[in-house]
Design an enzyme around this catalytic site. Structure first.
Site, PDB file in Angstrom:
ATOM      1  CD  GLU A  43      49.655  86.586  -9.096  1.00 26.21           C
ATOM      2  OE1 GLU A  43      48.860  85.982  -8.919  1.00 26.21           O
ATOM      3  OE2 GLU A  43      49.262  87.212 -10.396  1.00 26.21           O
ATOM      4  CG  ASN A  87      44.692  90.246 -11.182  1.00 25.08           C
ATOM      5  OD1 ASN A  87      44.171  90.621 -10.318  1.00 25.08           O
ATOM      6  ND2 ASN A  87      45.338  91.151 -12.203  1.00 25.08           N
ATOM      7  CB  SER A 140      46.348  93.397 -14.581  1.00 23.23           C
ATOM      8  OG  SER A 140      46.948  94.522 -13.748  1.00 23.23           O
ATOM      9  CG  HIS A 180      50.681  90.756 -11.523  1.00 26.92           C
ATOM     10  ND1 HIS A 180      49.480  90.028 -11.210  1.00 26.92           N
ATOM     11  CD2 HIS A 180      50.330  91.900 -11.738  1.00 26.92           C
ATOM     12  CE1 HIS A 180      48.588  90.903 -11.040  1.00 26.92           C
ATOM     13  NE2 HIS A 180      48.762  92.012 -11.540  1.00 26.92           N
TER      14      HIS A 180
HETATM   15  C1  LIG Z   1      31.818  95.338 -14.580  1.00 27.13           C
HETATM   16  C2  LIG Z   1      33.019  95.877 -14.912  1.00 27.13           C
HETATM   17  C3  LIG Z   1      33.665  96.211 -13.647  1.00 27.13           C
HETATM   18  C4  LIG Z   1      35.238  95.966 -13.837  1.00 27.13           C
HETATM   19  C5  LIG Z   1      36.125  95.134 -13.005  1.00 27.13           C
HETATM   20  C6  LIG Z   1      37.417  94.914 -13.654  1.00 27.13           C
HETATM   21  C7  LIG Z   1      38.337  94.340 -12.450  1.00 27.13           C
HETATM   22  C8  LIG Z   1      39.634  94.254 -12.769  1.00 27.13           C
HETATM   23  C9  LIG Z   1      40.109  94.572 -11.115  1.00 27.13           C
HETATM   24  C10 LIG Z   1      41.414  93.990 -11.030  1.00 27.13           C
HETATM   25  C11 LIG Z   1      42.424  94.817 -11.074  1.00 27.13           C
HETATM   26  C12 LIG Z   1      43.832  94.149 -10.849  1.00 27.13           C
HETATM   27  C13 LIG Z   1      44.917  94.944 -10.544  1.00 27.13           C
HETATM   28  C14 LIG Z   1      46.128  94.293 -10.279  1.00 27.13           C
HETATM   29  O1  LIG Z   1      46.631  93.340 -11.464  1.00 27.13           O
HETATM   30  C15 LIG Z   1      46.322  93.423  -9.224  1.00 27.13           C
HETATM   31  C16 LIG Z   1      46.248  94.352  -7.633  1.00 27.13           C
HETATM   32  O2  LIG Z   1      47.354  94.895  -7.326  1.00 27.13           O
HETATM   33  S1  LIG Z   1      44.891  93.931  -6.953  1.00 27.13           S
HETATM   34  C17 LIG Z   1      45.037  95.481  -5.617  1.00 27.13           C
HETATM   35  C18 LIG Z   1      45.708  94.817  -4.486  1.00 27.13           C
HETATM   36  N1  LIG Z   1      45.661  95.581  -3.475  1.00 27.13           N
HETATM   37  C19 LIG Z   1      44.874  95.688  -2.246  1.00 27.13           C
HETATM   38  O3  LIG Z   1      43.962  94.747  -2.373  1.00 27.13           O
HETATM   39  C20 LIG Z   1      45.103  96.805  -1.418  1.00 27.13           C
HETATM   40  C21 LIG Z   1      44.113  96.590  -0.382  1.00 27.13           C
HETATM   41  N2  LIG Z   1      44.378  97.464   0.624  1.00 27.13           N
HETATM   42  C22 LIG Z   1      44.976  97.316   1.782  1.00 27.13           C
HETATM   43  O4  LIG Z   1      45.808  96.501   1.702  1.00 27.13           O
HETATM   44  C23 LIG Z   1      45.196  98.758   2.514  1.00 27.13           C
HETATM   45  O5  LIG Z   1      44.002  99.585   2.691  1.00 27.13           O
HETATM   46  C24 LIG Z   1      46.438  99.792   2.127  1.00 27.13           C
HETATM   47  C25 LIG Z   1      46.284  99.990   0.869  1.00 27.13           C
HETATM   48  C26 LIG Z   1      47.751  98.972   2.715  1.00 27.13           C
HETATM   49  C27 LIG Z   1      46.021 100.917   3.129  1.00 27.13           C
HETATM   50  O6  LIG Z   1      45.886 100.684   4.168  1.00 27.13           O
HETATM   51  P1  LIG Z   1      44.732 101.433   5.342  1.00 27.13           P
HETATM   52  O7  LIG Z   1      44.844 101.025   6.618  1.00 27.13           O
HETATM   53  O8  LIG Z   1      43.524 101.293   4.656  1.00 27.13           O
HETATM   54  O9  LIG Z   1      45.390 103.042   5.078  1.00 27.13           O
HETATM   55  P2  LIG Z   1      46.328 103.796   5.630  1.00 27.13           P
HETATM   56  O10 LIG Z   1      46.601 104.892   4.857  1.00 27.13           O
HETATM   57  O11 LIG Z   1      46.228 103.846   7.252  1.00 27.13           O
HETATM   58  O12 LIG Z   1      47.689 103.074   5.548  1.00 27.13           O
HETATM   59  C28 LIG Z   1      48.383 102.011   6.293  1.00 27.13           C
HETATM   60  C29 LIG Z   1      49.457 101.763   6.471  1.00 27.13           C
HETATM   61  O13 LIG Z   1      50.317 101.603   5.176  1.00 27.13           O
HETATM   62  C30 LIG Z   1      50.916 102.738   4.766  1.00 27.13           C
HETATM   63  N3  LIG Z   1      51.076 103.007   3.185  1.00 27.13           N
HETATM   64  C31 LIG Z   1      49.608 103.098   2.731  1.00 27.13           C
HETATM   65  N4  LIG Z   1      50.160 103.079   1.169  1.00 27.13           N
HETATM   66  C32 LIG Z   1      51.444 103.335   1.315  1.00 27.13           C
HETATM   67  C33 LIG Z   1      52.384 103.757   0.266  1.00 27.13           C
HETATM   68  N5  LIG Z   1      51.687 103.882  -0.917  1.00 27.13           N
HETATM   69  N6  LIG Z   1      53.697 104.071   0.559  1.00 27.13           N
HETATM   70  C34 LIG Z   1      54.044 103.938   1.868  1.00 27.13           C
HETATM   71  N7  LIG Z   1      53.185 103.680   2.873  1.00 27.13           N
HETATM   72  C35 LIG Z   1      52.120 103.294   2.342  1.00 27.13           C
HETATM   73  C36 LIG Z   1      50.591 103.937   5.579  1.00 27.13           C
HETATM   74  O14 LIG Z   1      51.612 104.729   5.960  1.00 27.13           O
HETATM   75  C37 LIG Z   1      50.081 103.293   6.936  1.00 27.13           C
HETATM   76  O15 LIG Z   1      51.255 102.895   7.716  1.00 27.13           O
HETATM   77  P3  LIG Z   1      50.865 103.233   9.297  1.00 27.13           P
HETATM   78  O16 LIG Z   1      50.502 104.483   9.666  1.00 27.13           O
HETATM   79  O17 LIG Z   1      50.139 102.130   9.756  1.00 27.13           O
HETATM   80  O18 LIG Z   1      52.345 102.697   9.929  1.00 27.13           O
HETATM   81  N1  LIG Z   2      46.671  99.636 -11.030  1.00 28.95           N
HETATM   82  C1  LIG Z   2      47.081  98.519 -10.529  1.00 28.95           C
HETATM   83  O1  LIG Z   2      46.514  98.331  -9.252  1.00 28.95           O
HETATM   84  C2  LIG Z   2      47.882  97.546 -11.107  1.00 28.95           C
HETATM   85  C3  LIG Z   2      48.376  96.444 -10.371  1.00 28.95           C
HETATM   86  C4  LIG Z   2      49.312  95.468 -10.921  1.00 28.95           C
HETATM   87  C5  LIG Z   2      49.259  95.609 -12.169  1.00 28.95           C
HETATM   88  N2  LIG Z   2      48.919  96.638 -12.962  1.00 28.95           N
HETATM   89  C6  LIG Z   2      49.525  96.704 -14.415  1.00 28.95           C
HETATM   90  O2  LIG Z   2      50.671  97.616 -14.490  1.00 28.95           O
HETATM   91  C7  LIG Z   2      50.639  98.177 -15.518  1.00 28.95           C
HETATM   92  C8  LIG Z   2      50.436  99.847 -15.429  1.00 28.95           C
HETATM   93  O3  LIG Z   2      49.491 100.129 -14.595  1.00 28.95           O
HETATM   94  P1  LIG Z   2      49.206 101.571 -13.561  1.00 28.95           P
HETATM   95  O4  LIG Z   2      48.056 101.082 -12.681  1.00 28.95           O
HETATM   96  O5  LIG Z   2      50.673 101.822 -13.013  1.00 28.95           O
HETATM   97  O6  LIG Z   2      49.010 102.476 -15.087  1.00 28.95           O
HETATM   98  P2  LIG Z   2      48.976 104.177 -15.039  1.00 28.95           P
HETATM   99  O7  LIG Z   2      48.214 104.564 -15.780  1.00 28.95           O
HETATM  100  O8  LIG Z   2      48.823 104.522 -13.553  1.00 28.95           O
HETATM  101  O9  LIG Z   2      50.638 104.119 -15.454  1.00 28.95           O
HETATM  102  C9  LIG Z   2      51.051 103.989 -16.531  1.00 28.95           C
HETATM  103  C10 LIG Z   2      52.123 104.848 -16.969  1.00 28.95           C
HETATM  104  O10 LIG Z   2      52.680 104.227 -18.057  1.00 28.95           O
HETATM  105  C11 LIG Z   2      53.008 105.459 -19.280  1.00 28.95           C
HETATM  106  N3  LIG Z   2      53.240 105.115 -20.542  1.00 28.95           N
HETATM  107  C12 LIG Z   2      52.208 104.730 -21.186  1.00 28.95           C
HETATM  108  N4  LIG Z   2      52.803 104.385 -22.495  1.00 28.95           N
HETATM  109  C13 LIG Z   2      54.092 104.480 -22.305  1.00 28.95           C
HETATM  110  C14 LIG Z   2      55.362 104.018 -23.097  1.00 28.95           C
HETATM  111  N5  LIG Z   2      55.256 103.753 -24.195  1.00 28.95           N
HETATM  112  N6  LIG Z   2      56.554 104.235 -22.603  1.00 28.95           N
HETATM  113  C15 LIG Z   2      56.637 105.015 -21.581  1.00 28.95           C
HETATM  114  N7  LIG Z   2      55.653 105.233 -20.586  1.00 28.95           N
HETATM  115  C16 LIG Z   2      54.553 104.827 -21.031  1.00 28.95           C
HETATM  116  C17 LIG Z   2      51.919 106.588 -18.982  1.00 28.95           C
HETATM  117  O11 LIG Z   2      52.325 107.816 -19.173  1.00 28.95           O
HETATM  118  C18 LIG Z   2      51.510 106.355 -17.391  1.00 28.95           C
HETATM  119  O12 LIG Z   2      52.444 107.231 -16.496  1.00 28.95           O
HETATM  120  C19 LIG Z   2      49.273  97.844 -16.603  1.00 28.95           C
HETATM  121  O13 LIG Z   2      49.801  96.880 -17.008  1.00 28.95           O
HETATM  122  C20 LIG Z   2      48.368  97.336 -15.343  1.00 28.95           C
HETATM  123  O14 LIG Z   2      47.365  96.271 -15.871  1.00 28.95           O
HETATM  124  C21 LIG Z   2      48.337  97.604 -12.471  1.00 28.95           C
END
Ligand SMILES: CCCCCCCCCCCCC[C@H](O)CC(=O)SCCNC(=O)CCNC(=O)[C@H](O)C(C)(C)COP(=O)(O)OP(=O)(O)OC[C@H]1O[C@@H](n2cnc3c(N)ncnc32)[C@H](O)[C@@H]1OP(=O)(O)O
Ligand SMILES: NC(=O)c1ccc[n+]([C@@H]2O[C@H](COP(=O)([O-])OP(=O)(O)OC[C@H]3O[C@@H](n4cnc5c(N)ncnc54)[C@H](O)[C@@H]3O)[C@@H](O)[C@H]2O)c1
Length: 309
Positions: free
Chosen positions: A177, A215, A144, A165
């Site tokens: 990405e 991100n 990430s 990504h």
């Molecule tokens: C000060 C310190 C603070 C620290 C801050 C640090 C910040 C760091 C944070 C950054 C993290 C970055 C992580 C990463 O690198 C990047 C990312 O991934 S960011 C995350 C991106 N994702 C989102 O933004 C998700 C947003 N949410 C949604 O889009 C929806 O909510 C959802 C997840 C799709 C769910 O939809 P909902 O309508 O809410 O809920 P439902 O349960 O009804 O689902 C709708 C529809 O989707 C189907 N479904 C949902 N999940 C799954 C699944 N896993 N598998 C299969 N199907 C799934 C579900 O069945 C529903 O289908 P339907 O019934 O409509 O036909």
């Molecule tokens: N959580 C998110 O929404 C998200 C979205 C995009 C990218 N990512 C990135 O994806 C990566 C995984 O995130 P996550 O949320 O799936 O974490 P997670 O904690 O759910 O899963 C990580 C898994 O890796 C396994 N693991 C750790 N060290 C290992 C090793 N040496 N060999 C094999 N397996 C090992 C752990 O047992 C665990 O099951 C991170 O780099 C994270 O930044 C996370």
């Protein structure tokens, strides 16, 4: 109209060869992201080996994949549930599991790493895999927040190393990405783009810059949300509702933090703070640190900012 030149033929045949090349995929890390990536790769006809550190974790990953596939099948085969069950079983057959990454990469075209967000742990893993994987195998990280070039530096295949990504939940989120680090070859980058399309995803091209595209924009927003709450200027519930109803986001920032995982969020923010210690935006959050120390990591542990069923 395009003229057919020798160079065109060469590049067409090499991209066709690359497309054909990625059949066997090893996904390392069977957590939130790795399980989703394995599911989508298997659903699109790839043969997948999912690797984690223990059989117990892999059992949990497989159960999660099956549950997610059933949700997909329920929608896709609404009229014919028996076809849906056949689809689930067919996809599951494309996935095997292992705790021995070094031996399984010997037969793989692409490694997608989705383990813990820690540079040293990722480097150690790729360093070991580099010695075992065939020449043609492409390595990709789902990091990430870490520079792809830094992760790749533990290997001798900088040209065959890039970023893929994915977004959480992988089965639902269309974006990937694709990150080209300075040493990533054009052929590798093209192969990763093709692979993303073969998964049914929409790839965008990114440079190896902090946070890539999403991100870079999302993390400061999430940070500001936590600061706003820590200053006492809004409850987490109100902030979440405000961003959903006022900005049209599907989840508010605290719901999303719980969904992503508070441990992963902490790794991201601590890593950026270490690199840029004078930037107040990246300063540690007492609230986040407290929750992580208590093992409240969000949806995956049943409690984070909120309690989950
Ligand atoms: C000060 C310190 C603070 C620290 C801050 C640090 C910040 C760091 C944070 C950054 C993290 C970055 C992580 C990463 O690198 C990047 C990312 O991934 S960011 C995350 C991106 N994702 C989102 O933004 C998700 C947003 N949410 C949604 O889009 C929806 O909510 C959802 C997840 C799709 C769910 O939809 P909902 O309508 O809410 O809920 P439902 O349960 O009804 O689902 C709708 C529809 O989707 C189907 N479904 C949902 N999940 C799954 C699944 N896993 N598998 C299969 N199907 C799934 C579900 O069945 C529903 O289908 P339907 O019934 O409509 O036909
Ligand atoms: N959580 C998110 O929404 C998200 C979205 C995009 C990218 N990512 C990135 O994806 C990566 C995984 O995130 P996550 O949320 O799936 O974490 P997670 O904690 O759910 O899963 C990580 C898994 O890796 C396994 N693991 C750790 N060290 C290992 C090793 N040496 N060999 C094999 N397996 C090992 C752990 O047992 C665990 O099951 C991170 O780099 C994270 O930044 C996370």
């Amino acid at each position: 109209m395009a003229f057919i030149t020798r160079q065109n033929i060469r590049s067409l045949s090499s991209s066709a060869a690359l497309r054909a090349a990625i059949k066997h995929v090893t996904v390392i890390g069977g957590g939130l992201m790795g399980a989703g990536i394995a599911q989508v790769a298997a659903s699109t006809g790839h043969s997948v080996v999912l690797v984690d550190t223990s059989e117990d974790i892999l059992k949990k990953s497989t159960k999660g994949i099956e549950a997610s596939l059933k949700r997909v099948a329920k929608k896709k085969f609404a009229e014919k549930p028996e076809d849906g069950e056949a689809f689930v079983q067919k996809v599951l057959k494309n996935i095997s599991t292992s705790t021995d990454a070094v031996s399984v990469v010997q037969g793989t075209d692409l490694v997608v790493e989705a383990i813990v967000e820690n540079l040293k742990v990722k480097q150690d893993l790729f360093g070991a895999l580099d010695k075992a994987a065939p020449e043609h195998t492409i390595f990709a990280s789902n990091t990430s927040s870490l520079p792809i070039a830094d992760i790749a530096s533990s290997t001798a295949r900088l040209d065959r190393f890039g970023g893929l990504h994915f977004f959480n939940p992988v089965p639902m989120m269309k974006l990937v990405e694709v990150i080209k680090a300075p040493a990533t070859s054009q052929q590798t980058f093209d192969a990763l783009l093709e692979f993303s399309k073969a998964l049914g995803k929409h790839p965008v091209s990114c440079k190896d810059t902090p946070g890539f595209i999403v991100n870079r924009l999302l993390v400061p927003y999430m940070l500001e949300a936590v600061r706003l709450h820590e200053r006492g200027h809004g409850s987490k519930e109100d902030i979440d509702v405000a961003m959903k109803l006022g900005a049209g986001y599907p989840m508010g920032p605290f719901e999303l933090l719980d969904y992503v995982g508070l441990d992963t969020s902490k790794f991201i923010i601590d890593g950026w703070h270490e690199k840029d210690p004078d930037n107040p935006l990246f300063a540690p959050s007492p609230l986040l640190n407290k929750l992580v120390a208590e093992g409240k990591l969000g949806k995956k542990t049943g409690e984070g900012f909120y309690k989950h069923k």
